[in-house]
Design a protein around this motif. Structure first.
Motif, PDB file in Angstrom:
ATOM      1  N   TRP A  83      55.642  72.603  -1.581  1.00  0.00           N
ATOM      2  CA  TRP A  83      55.065  73.789  -2.200  1.00  0.00           C
ATOM      3  C   TRP A  83      54.624  74.840  -1.196  1.00  0.00           C
ATOM      4  CZ3 TRP A  83      51.585  70.797  -6.183  1.00  0.00           C
ATOM      5  CH2 TRP A  83      52.430  70.181  -7.113  1.00  0.00           C
ATOM      6  N   GLY A  99      52.048  74.848   0.485  1.00  0.00           N
ATOM      7  CA  GLY A  99      50.594  75.030   0.465  1.00  0.00           C
ATOM      8  C   GLY A  99      49.992  74.107  -0.565  1.00  0.00           C
ATOM      9  N   VAL A 100      48.704  73.827  -0.439  1.00  0.00           N
ATOM     10  CA  VAL A 100      48.030  72.968  -1.394  1.00  0.00           C
ATOM     11  C   VAL A 100      47.687  73.786  -2.633  1.00  0.00           C
ATOM     12  CG1 VAL A 100      46.207  71.253  -1.632  1.00  0.00           C
ATOM     13  CG2 VAL A 100      46.841  72.076   0.624  1.00  0.00           C
ATOM     14  N   VAL A 101      47.846  73.229  -3.780  1.00  0.00           N
ATOM     15  CA  VAL A 101      47.282  73.823  -4.987  1.00  0.00           C
ATOM     16  C   VAL A 101      46.058  72.974  -5.313  1.00  0.00           C
ATOM     17  CG1 VAL A 101      47.688  74.429  -7.392  1.00  0.00           C
ATOM     18  CG2 VAL A 101      49.572  74.496  -5.764  1.00  0.00           C
ATOM     19  N   PRO A 102      44.852  73.545  -5.209  1.00  0.00           N
ATOM     20  CA  PRO A 102      43.653  72.710  -5.275  1.00  0.00           C
ATOM     21  C   PRO A 102      43.546  71.857  -6.523  1.00  0.00           C
ATOM     22  CG  PRO A 102      43.100  74.906  -4.583  1.00  0.00           C
ATOM     23  CD  PRO A 102      44.540  74.944  -4.972  1.00  0.00           C
ATOM     24  N   GLU A 103      43.920  72.434  -7.678  1.00  0.00           N
ATOM     25  CA  GLU A 103      43.824  71.622  -8.891  1.00  0.00           C
ATOM     26  C   GLU A 103      44.810  70.467  -8.827  1.00  0.00           C
ATOM     27  OE1 GLU A 103      43.942  73.993 -12.430  1.00  0.00           O
ATOM     28  OE2 GLU A 103      41.767  74.179 -12.415  1.00  0.00           O
ATOM     29  N   TYR A 111      55.978  71.543   9.880  1.00  0.00           N
ATOM     30  CA  TYR A 111      54.674  70.942   9.651  1.00  0.00           C
ATOM     31  C   TYR A 111      54.827  69.430   9.651  1.00  0.00           C
ATOM     32  CZ  TYR A 111      50.212  70.188   7.207  1.00  0.00           C
ATOM     33  OH  TYR A 111      48.955  69.804   6.875  1.00  0.00           O
ATOM     34  N   LEU A 171      35.794  69.309   0.660  1.00  0.00           N
ATOM     35  CA  LEU A 171      36.054  70.130  -0.520  1.00  0.00           C
ATOM     36  C   LEU A 171      35.390  69.457  -1.712  1.00  0.00           C
ATOM     37  CD1 LEU A 171      39.877  70.751   0.073  1.00  0.00           C
ATOM     38  CD2 LEU A 171      37.956  72.127   0.851  1.00  0.00           C
ATOM     39  N   CYS A 192      39.315  65.563   1.847  1.00  0.00           N
ATOM     40  CA  CYS A 192      40.200  66.722   2.018  1.00  0.00           C
ATOM     41  C   CYS A 192      41.563  66.427   1.403  1.00  0.00           C
ATOM     42  CB  CYS A 192      40.291  67.089   3.493  1.00  0.00           C
ATOM     43  SG  CYS A 192      41.096  68.664   3.792  1.00  0.00           S
ATOM     44  N   ASP A 193      42.596  66.237   2.224  1.00  0.00           N
ATOM     45  CA  ASP A 193      43.950  66.093   1.694  1.00  0.00           C
ATOM     46  C   ASP A 193      44.343  64.645   1.405  1.00  0.00           C
ATOM     47  OD1 ASP A 193      44.047  68.778   2.103  1.00  0.00           O
ATOM     48  OD2 ASP A 193      45.334  68.703   3.857  1.00  0.00           O
TER      49      ASP A 193
END
Lengths: 332, 135
Positions: A39, A41-45, A177, A84, A11-12
C-alpha cells in the motif's frame, strides 16, 4: 523461575512471547511490512485491525511453541507506553482480558525499557553501569543504565532518528524498504569516503542530528545524476550515520567510565555498527552486549524480560486496570 | 505569495513570520519532497511561538503536540496513506495543525480550502509558495 507471557503492539508489529527467567521460550512476531509495501504506507485503521486479527493467533503460537498453558504463568506483561494509541490498546485489552480470566498479575512495561533490557536474553552476567545506544526508526537515544530500573538519558537526536535517516536516505537513493537493510547491503561493495556527507552537531558530546543528511543526499543525487554510484553513496551514508553514533557512544564511555556498553533497537541489525560497537568495547576491555537481531526489532520477548526483572525487584501490583500512555517518557 | 529562500536561517525566519499569523483551528498543509525543509519551517514557526526545545521528526509517531500559545500539532503522514483512524480530528479545533505529507487527509477534509505551504528546490535554495496565508 518466573514464567511470563508478554504482548507487544505499540507500533507496526504484533508480537507475543513466553519467557522463563532470562530464557526466551518463544517470540512470535506478525509483521505488517508486506502490507505496508503493497500500500505504500500504513492505513491506521487497517493497522489497528491487523493487530486485532493477529493478536490471538500470535498469543496461541507463543504459548504452544513454548509448550506452556495460561494457568502455569506467573504473570502477563504488556507494553502500555509509549506508542500509537490504537495499536497499544489492542495489546493492553487482550492482556487485561487474559489476566482477569486466569487470575494473573498484569505488568505494564515501557517499550523503551523493553529495548534496553533485551540484553537480559544474553547468557552473560551483566555488568553495570552500562551505556546503551538505542537506535531504531523512531529512536536515537544514549542511555546510562546505572542498574536495572535506573535509567538516565544522556543524549538523543534533535530531529530525525537514525533509523529514519537510513530509511529516507534509501528512498532518496531509489532503494526499497526497509531502507536500513538495503543501505547496509549496498554499502558492502561501496567506498565510504567517496561522497562527503555531513556529521550533524559535531561539537555536541551526546546529542545528535540526522535531518541534514536528507538535504545532503538529495543534493548529491541531483549533482551526480545517472552517474552516481549507489554502493558508494550507501557506504558514505552509512559511514555518516554510524560515525555520529559511535562518536557519542565513545564520548559517554570517556565521561562515565562504564563497566559495559550495549546496542539495541532495529538499527542494531546494521553489521558495520555492530562491529564498531564490539571494537569499542574491546579497546576498553569491557563487554559489549548486543542482543540477537530478533530481540532488537520490536518484539514481545524484550517486554517479558523487563517484566521478569520487575517481578524479581518486587515492584509490581495486582492492579489489572492498566492504562495506555501514548506519550509517556521512560526518562521523566 | 512567493519567497526565495537562500538557506536554513532564512527558512527559520520565514517560519517565524508565519507563526505571527496563526490561530487555533488553523490547518496548514506543508508540501515538498524529502529534504525540502518542511520540518525546518515548522521549527521556525515553533521558535516564533516561543518554543525553545528541539523539534523532533514526528514521522514514526505521526503526531507531536506542543503546548505553545496557540498550541501546535506537528503531524507527519509520510508513513501513511489515509489519516482516517489516527485521531487527528481531535486537534483540529484546539490546535494549529501543521501537517507534512497531507495527502492522507483527503478523506477527512477538503484540502483545496486549506492554507498551504509548497516548497520546491531551486539550485541550493528553496522556492516557497504560500496559499491562504496572510502575513
Amino acid at each position: 523461575m518466573s514464567l511470563v507471557l508478554a504482548i507487544e503492539s505499540s507500533c507496526d508489529e504484533t508480537s507475543a512471547a513466553v519467557v522463563s527467567g532470562r530464557q526466551v521460550l518463544s517470540n512470535i512476531v506478525a509483521t505488517q511490512i508486506e502490507m505496508h509495501q503493497k500500500w505504500g504506507g500504513v492505513v491506521p485503521e487497517a493497522a489497528a485491525r491487523a493487530h486485532v486479527e493477529a493478536i490471538l493467533p500470535v498469543i496461541q503460537e507463543a504459548l504452544s511453541t513454548a509448550q506452556v498453558n495460561l494457568d502455569q504463568l506467573d504473570a502477563i506483561a504488556v507494553t502500555n507506553r509509549p506508542g500509537l494509541v490504537g495499536a497499544l490498546s489492542v495489546g493492553v485489552t487482550a492482556a487485561q482480558a487474559l489476566a482477569f480470566a486466569h487470575n494473573k498479575p498484569l505488568i505494564g512495561v515501557d517499550h523503551l525499557e523493553g529495548h534496553l533490557l533485551a540484553i537480559l536474553s544474553l547468557p552473560d552476567e551483566l555488568r553495570f553501569p552500562c551505556i546503551s545506544l538505542l537506535v531504531s526508526g523512531g529512536h536515537s537515544e544514549l542511555v546510562l543504565i546505572r542498574e536495572i530500573g535506573s535509567y538516565e538519558l544522556l543524549g538523543q537526536t534533535r530531529d530525525d532518528a537514525a533509523g529514519e535517516a537510513y530509511d529516507k536516505g534509501a528512498r532518496l537513493l531509489g532503494l526499497g524498504y526497509p531502507g536500513g537493510k538495503q543501505i547496509s547491503e549496498q554499502a558492502v561493495a561501496g567506498n565510504p569516503r567517496r561522497y562527503d556527507l555531513p556529521r550533524g552537531l559535531a561539537k555536541e558530546r551526546y546529542d545528535m542530528s540526522f535531518s541534514g543528511l536528507k538535504t545532503a543526499v538529495l543534493r548529491l543525487v541531483e549533482a551526480e545524476g545517472p552517474k552516481i554510484s549507489v554502493p558508494d553513496a550507501a557506504a558514505s551514508l552509512q559511514a555518516a550515520i554510524n560515525d555520529a553514533l559511535i562518536k557519542r557512544l565513545r564520548n559517554a564511555v570517556e565521561d562515565h567510565d562504564p563497566a559495559s556498553i550495549a546496542l539495541c533497537g532495529g538499527v542494531a541489525a546494521n553489521p558495520d555498527l555492530r562491529a564498531r560497537v564490539q571494537k569499542l568495547a574491546e579497546q576498553n576491555g569491557f563487554p559489549a552486549y548486543i542482543p540477537h537481531f530478533a530481540l532488537c526489532t520490536d518484539n514481545a520477548a524484550m517486554i517479558g524480560l523487563a517484566a521478569v526483572a520487575r517481578l524479581h525487584g518486587g515492584t509490581t501490583s495486582a492492579d489489572r486496570n492498566l492504562q495506555v500512555h501514548p506519550n509517556s517518557s521512560l526518562f521523566s | 505569495m512567493e519567497f526565495f529562500i537562500q538557506d536554513e536561517q532564512a527558512m527559520l525566519e520565514l517560519g517565524n513570520r508565519i507563526s505571527k499569523s496563526l490561530h487555533r483551528g488553523d490547518l496548514v498543509l506543508l508540501e515538498g519532497h524529502l529534504g525540502a525543509g518542511k520540518t525546518t519551517l515548522v521549527r521556525g514557526i515553533l521558535h516564533g511561538l516561543g518554543w525553545k526545545e528541539p523539534v523532533r521528526s514526528p514521522t514514526y509517531n505521526l503526531f507531536a503536540p506542543y503546548d505553545t500559545d496557540p498550541p501546535v500539532l506537528h503531524a507527519d503522514f509520510y508513513r501513511i496513506s489515509d489519516a482516517q483512524g489516527t485521531g487527528i480530528e481531535d486537534y483540529f479545533d484546539s490546535h494549529v495543525c501543521l501537517v507534512e505529507w497531507p495527502d492522507a487527509l483527503r478523506s477527512l477534509v477538503d484540502l483545496t480550502l486549506s492554507s498551504k505551504v509548497e516548497i520546491t528546490t531551486e539550485g541550493t535554495g528553496r522556492r516557497v509558495r504560500l496559499s491562504n496565508i496572510l502575513l
